[in-house]
Design a protein around this motif. Sequence first.
Motif, PDB file in Angstrom:
ATOM      1  N   GLU A 372       0.850  -1.179   0.000  1.00  0.00           N
ATOM      2  CA  GLU A 372       0.000   0.000   0.000  1.00  0.00           C
ATOM      3  C   GLU A 372       0.894   1.240   0.000  1.00  0.00           C
ATOM      4  N   ASP A 384      -2.894   7.404  -3.788  1.00  0.00           N
ATOM      5  CA  ASP A 384      -2.706   6.125  -3.100  1.00  0.00           C
ATOM      6  C   ASP A 384      -2.748   4.992  -4.116  1.00  0.00           C
ATOM      7  N   LEU A 386      -1.652   0.598  -5.086  1.00  0.00           N
ATOM      8  CA  LEU A 386      -1.367  -0.774  -4.675  1.00  0.00           C
ATOM      9  C   LEU A 386      -0.471  -1.409  -5.727  1.00  0.00           C
ATOM     10  N   ASP A 408      -5.595   2.724  -5.519  1.00  0.00           N
ATOM     11  CA  ASP A 408      -6.168   2.111  -4.321  1.00  0.00           C
ATOM     12  C   ASP A 408      -7.687   2.357  -4.321  1.00  0.00           C
TER      13      ASP A 408
END
Length: 780
Positions: A372, A384, A386, A408
């Motif tokens: 993350e 953000d 992943l 994300d």
Amino acid sequence: MRGREEPSPKAESVSSIRAEGPYRAGRVVVLGFDGADARTVGELVEEHPGRYPTFEKLRREGTFGPLGGVTSPESPVAWASVNSGMNPAKTGVPGFIKRDLREGASSPSPGFGFIRREMLPLESVEHAPIPTWPAATTGAVFGGLAFLVVFGLAFLALRKFVIAMALGVLLGGIAGWGGWMLRGYLPESYPHTANVLQVDSFWDHLARAGVPSVILDGAQVFDRPSPDGAKVLAGLGLPDARGELGNWFIYTTDPDEFKREGRDTNTSGTVYRVDEYDGVIETKIDGPANFWREDRIQAELDEVDRQLADPGLDWEKAPDLSNRSQELKARLKEVGPTSVPMEIELGDGQATVTIGGGAQTVKVGEWSEFYELSFELNWLVKVDALTRVKLVQLEPHLELFVNVLDIDPRNPPFWQPISSPYGFSKELADDCGRLYETYGWPTPTMPFKDREVDPEILLEDVEFTMKWREDITRRMLDKNDWRCLMSVFSTTDRIQHMMYQFYDTEHPQYDAAEANRKVSFFGEEVTLGGAIPMIYEQMDRVMGDVLDRLQPGDTMLVCSDHGFQSFRRQVHINNWLAENGYLKVKPGASKRTAKGLLFVDWDQTKVYSLGLGFLYVNLKGREPRGIVDPSEKRALMEEVRSGLMAATDPDTGVKICNDVYIVEDRHEGAYITLEADMITGFAPPYRVGWTTSSGGLYMVREEESGLDEIGPICSDNTSPWSGGHVSMALPDVAGVFFSNRRVDVPQDGGVKALHIAPTVLSLLGVDVPEAMDLEPLEFR
């Protein structure tokens, strides 16, 4: 019949048996399997009795048959038509690639046909972390509110008007200054990937009629707000967290790699050479561009340059301003992308990989869990993301594969939502208790195409992707807050694109030993040649699981956007046009210049090609240097069509074309000008050549002279991208249609992609809009 209809697929047996008893209206579940092919399903069921029980059950008790596609058989085009019930001239989605007629350009150029890159102004953005008022307004509001609060509290506490006023003014001023400064951290514009789709999808009509719907991984539906009652998670078309089309990375200590700043691969990858010191490698992962910092520097530079250009500038100030301009230009060049640090600590058969503060120990051959990450443009604005990594090897050198940076789902950028409503992606993650990929083309087909990874990486990630999509679909099926559920699986398409080289024994790249190599796929040991049958087995299993979860009265429809074939031979359309006198090549063309239509002599060219089988007339008054009079266009298209239909492969004498589609005869709508004039329907295993897709000319190097020459019109496909569908004749790449109910299959061509949307509306009691091209299917 509401509009022009795509021609029918080749005749195949279709089960259509009268149902017993009345039908009780229930819910509708639509399963989409990208690239699922009717011919392949029929062959697998016949060759492997019992291996595909759901296919057999639906053929026996419900309906199965080919699904007639749309022109062009490309995923964004086809899914837009499936979802809307309208032909591409109405949807505004012409293809992955289209010709771009930019104002002032001397010639057409290739451009994206399914997305639009733009800078989105702040006033168009929702869900920003603070109000988007102008800086002065923000400061005034913050200051005014602070003054009122401080003054009120101070007066109540002290009963001293003057002191309360002084405190209010002081702290209100500080708050106003803070609000003004805070607003400066919001960029005025944002790099945004927009959808070119121009029409509503069937769930929009359902929602307005009060019928709640859930759409999972919908293709070509991103960047479109949905009415209340429709929850949509977007799929194909969504960018990655960098705002790009699937960037991926390899970090290696391979001494043959020299570029520590990164070597770009043929598609969207970067290979970094890294160095080990005492068993530790320190490097970074680059994220999105820091457009906030770039904009601030550029704004100051523009102001300095404006002052320098002022005729009334004081000469004494000019040197300082000139120096400042040079300094700002240097700073602008130095602004790199946002990044997070990555540390790789090497161990015995494993490595501890720390990215952005999160550490995981990964064994050789294993994948990590999600990392993350947070890429900060400034302390207020961030992206953000992943990602997962696979430790490919440690000996004789390190190789670490870093997958695409997915947005994300719990906190998408406020300028690039991935679902509608905005919070639905987070709701799914919370509801299902898991994170998931969000990039619109998951699975590493491009690293495999670039020959940078082995098949195992592709197969492992396909399995991972399909399982999380199953989990989310199953979770939604267990809920009862919808009446229409659509879930799209892309893994059937990805496997067929890359694995036909192992499945088709006549493919130029087929190697028996490699095709029979055993790998693990969905918990079983299969050969690489068995990957395609296995992905259909997983499709069968998912369909069976959904069928078991239906309630009495529910209808399940299964469809695909197109089918599939082996792609053995390339057709270089611009070479054929040049050979037959429709396109004139400038003298001195070489491999370096034979790209993007740069080689074309427009004053002597009547027809040219770019995109996935698209042909365009060099029309006077439309193209920048058109020479063909509009009155001659039709006869010219018919002539080119006849020539292509008669064309043969010089190496084999085999006819290469089953059809050539004249678009104006098939489509009608406001956006037909975005489409090609003609689209090829090659005879499989022929497909448009790689060079043609970007508007290129296929050139070969003559060994004796060392000079580049115009190559033949056909050549072997030597890319790992070994299966295809684009530019092939529609009947040869028919998709699939299944239903758990018996359908009265239309006699004039069978079930078609344009039937899906009106049929869903009809099943749920919603009127079918006049703009949809076909009537709903009838159920027996």
